[in-house]
Every structure is written in structure tokens, then in C-alpha cells.
Design an enzyme around this catalytic site. Structure first.
Site, short mmCIF file in Angstrom:
data_model
loop_
_atom_site.label_atom_id
_atom_site.label_comp_id
_atom_site.label_asym_id
_atom_site.label_seq_id
_atom_site.Cartn_x
_atom_site.Cartn_y
_atom_site.Cartn_z
N GLU A 164 0.83 -1.21 0.00
CA GLU A 164 0.00 0.00 0.00
C GLU A 164 0.86 1.27 0.00
OE1 GLU A 164 -3.47 2.18 2.71
OE2 GLU A 164 -2.14 0.69 3.61
N GLU A 205 -11.75 2.76 6.10
CA GLU A 205 -10.65 3.01 7.04
C GLU A 205 -10.61 4.51 7.35
OE1 GLU A 205 -6.13 1.36 7.59
OE2 GLU A 205 -6.54 2.57 5.81
#
Length: 266
Positions: A143, A242
């Protein structure tokens, strides 16, 4: 129709972690993700998933000493044995939780090192993780994270991540495309999605409002447009929520802020 997973590390923080599974299910979530499961026995977490009809869609491999500020070991020379042991521990949890994805945080650049100088370590560690994960049928995700939130993080850009995935050359290594980080670093989200989703190298999406990282209907990103774009492009994976509720840990802060989600649950 997008499938949304509640990130239990950030959402429902008005209740204890183990109570967040029930809270997410009550709000209509079918999937959950979180940062780290290692403070609890895997069997206990699996029991909560089963009890509430939830699928575990993602969690992170051990990041090193999180409390001391470490944010992953993959790019850190000399920590290879620790990285492998941590990833093997993550795979044990993935098997019990029936989780098909593990996010491997790249880590912060060590003092005196550059991205070029640690790149070989990073690639080698991910190749090890990919081989171990392939035996378990698990994807390894990397990521890009913005340096405003995480100064010194090795991996920041989508093009950097996709080039690394191509170099690693393992079909189970994919990019975790967090649109919050992507907007801060690069912007042009719709075009980035159009560019990278058809490659087959995107394994997961995450969302949050920019710039405060609150609910996705707060801030500069128009998420409904992006959700419709993902539908148009045939995305059938998960979107991890998130973000930090704007009302923090006030009672029912997460549930009260889910107005943005209701149209997508029908």
C-alpha cells in the site's frame, strides 16, 4: 454494487474491540478488516466472525515495534528473519480467519538509507512472502501511504507500487489502493482507477474523507462518483472503510455517521 468492509481498528471506537464485530454486523456490514489481530487468539476472532456472519477481508502482517514507531519491516535491511517470522505468524491467523489477503507494510526508510538502497531488500522480502502465501492461497498486498501521515514511509505512489509488483512478478502480490492516500499524494483518482484497475494488480480499495480522514461524505472527494465508476469497471472486491468518525469516540459516533453508506446497502 460495491461491498464495504468496516475497519474495526478505526470504527466503533466507542466500544471495546471485541464488541465491534457485533456493532458492524448490526449496521449492515458483511465484511471487516483491521490493522493487527495478534493481541487476541485467532480462534476467538474466528468465533466472532462466525457468530455475526462476517467475512475477514484483510489485516496487516506484524509491523515491527509499532509502539516504538516502526511501520513495517519489509524495506529494512538486517531484519529479514524477523520479517519472515512475522509473516508466517500472519499466515497462521489468515488460515484460521479464512482471510484471503494480508497487507505487508513497507516500513520507514532507515537512517542513512534511500529508496534505491533498500529496494532490493524490499523486493526480496516480498518474494519470500509471496511464495509462502501462495501455498495458503493468500494474496500479499502493498500500500502506498502518504508522507504527511507517515513521514519517511518507503512506498508513496501508485506508479511506484505497480512497478514493484511487476518487478516481483508473483500473481498473488497486488496493490492495496487506498484512495485517501492516493488523493493526498497524487489526486486524479478516477483516472488512476481507470489506469490501474484493468491491469489486474489491484487487490483491495480503502476510503476516507480528505483531508481530515473522516467519513467519506466529508471533504473534497465525491465518493459516489467513484463507487459508480468501480461498478462500471466491474470491481467485485471489497472497499475498506478506514476512516475516523468525525465525532470521535462519542457514543454511536460510527453508526450515526453512516448516512453515506445507506444507499449502497439497499
Amino acid at each position: 454494487m460495491p461491498r464495504f468492509a468496516a475497519n474495526l481498528s478505526l470504527l466503533y471506537n466507542d466500544v471495546d474491540f471485541l464488541d465491534r464485530f457485533a456493532a458492524a454486523a448490526a449496521d449492515g456490514f458483511l465484511g471487516v478488516e483491521f490493522l493487527f489481530p495478534y493481541a487476541w487468539p485467532a480462534e476467538q476472532l474466528a468465533g466472532l466472525l462466525k457468530a455475526h456472519g462476517l467475512q475477514q477481508v484483510l489485516f496487516n502482517a506484524p509491523p515491527g515495534d509499532w509502539e516504538a514507531g516502526e511501520r513495517g519491516l519489509a524495506c529494512r535491511p538486517g531484519r529479514e528473519a524477523e520479517f519472515r517470522a512475522g509473516f508466517e505468524r500472519a499466515l497462521g491467523y489468515a488460515r484460521v480467519l479464512a482471510c484471503p489477503r494480508i497487507h505487508v507494510m513497507a516500513g520507514l526508510l532507515p537512517a542513512g538509507e534511500t529508496r534505491d538502497s533498500v529496494r532490493a531488500t524490499y523486493v526480496a522480502n516480498l518474494k519470500v512472502a509471496a511464495a509462502l502465501a501462495a501455498e495458503a492461497g493468500v494474496d500479499v498486498l502493498i500500500e502506498p501511504i502518504n508522507e504527511r501521515d507517515m513521514p519517511g514511509f518507503f512506498l508513496n505512489r501508485q506508479d511506484q507500487a505497480h512497478a514493484l509488483v511487476a518487478e516481483i512478478g508473483a500473481p498473488n502480490v497486488k496493490v492495496q489502493m487506498d484512495l485517501y492516500h492516493c488523493q493526498i499524494v497524487e489526486g486524479d483518482l478516477a483516472m488512476k482507477i481507470r489506469q490501474y484497475l484493468p491491469t489486474g494488480r489491484v487487490g483491495h480499495f480503502q476510503i476516507a474523507g480528505v483531508p481530515e480522514r473522516h467519513e467519506p461524505d466529508i471533504g473534497e472527494i465525491h465518493h459516489p462518483y467513484l463507487f459508480r465508476l468501480l461498478d462500471t469497471l466491474g470491481w467485485d472486491g471489497w472497499i475498506g472503510c478506514e476512516y475516523r468518525p468525525a465525532r470521535g469516540s462519542a457514543p454511536h459516533a460510527t453508526s450515526d455517521g453512516l448516512g453515506w453508506l445507506r444507499p449502497w446497502l439497499d
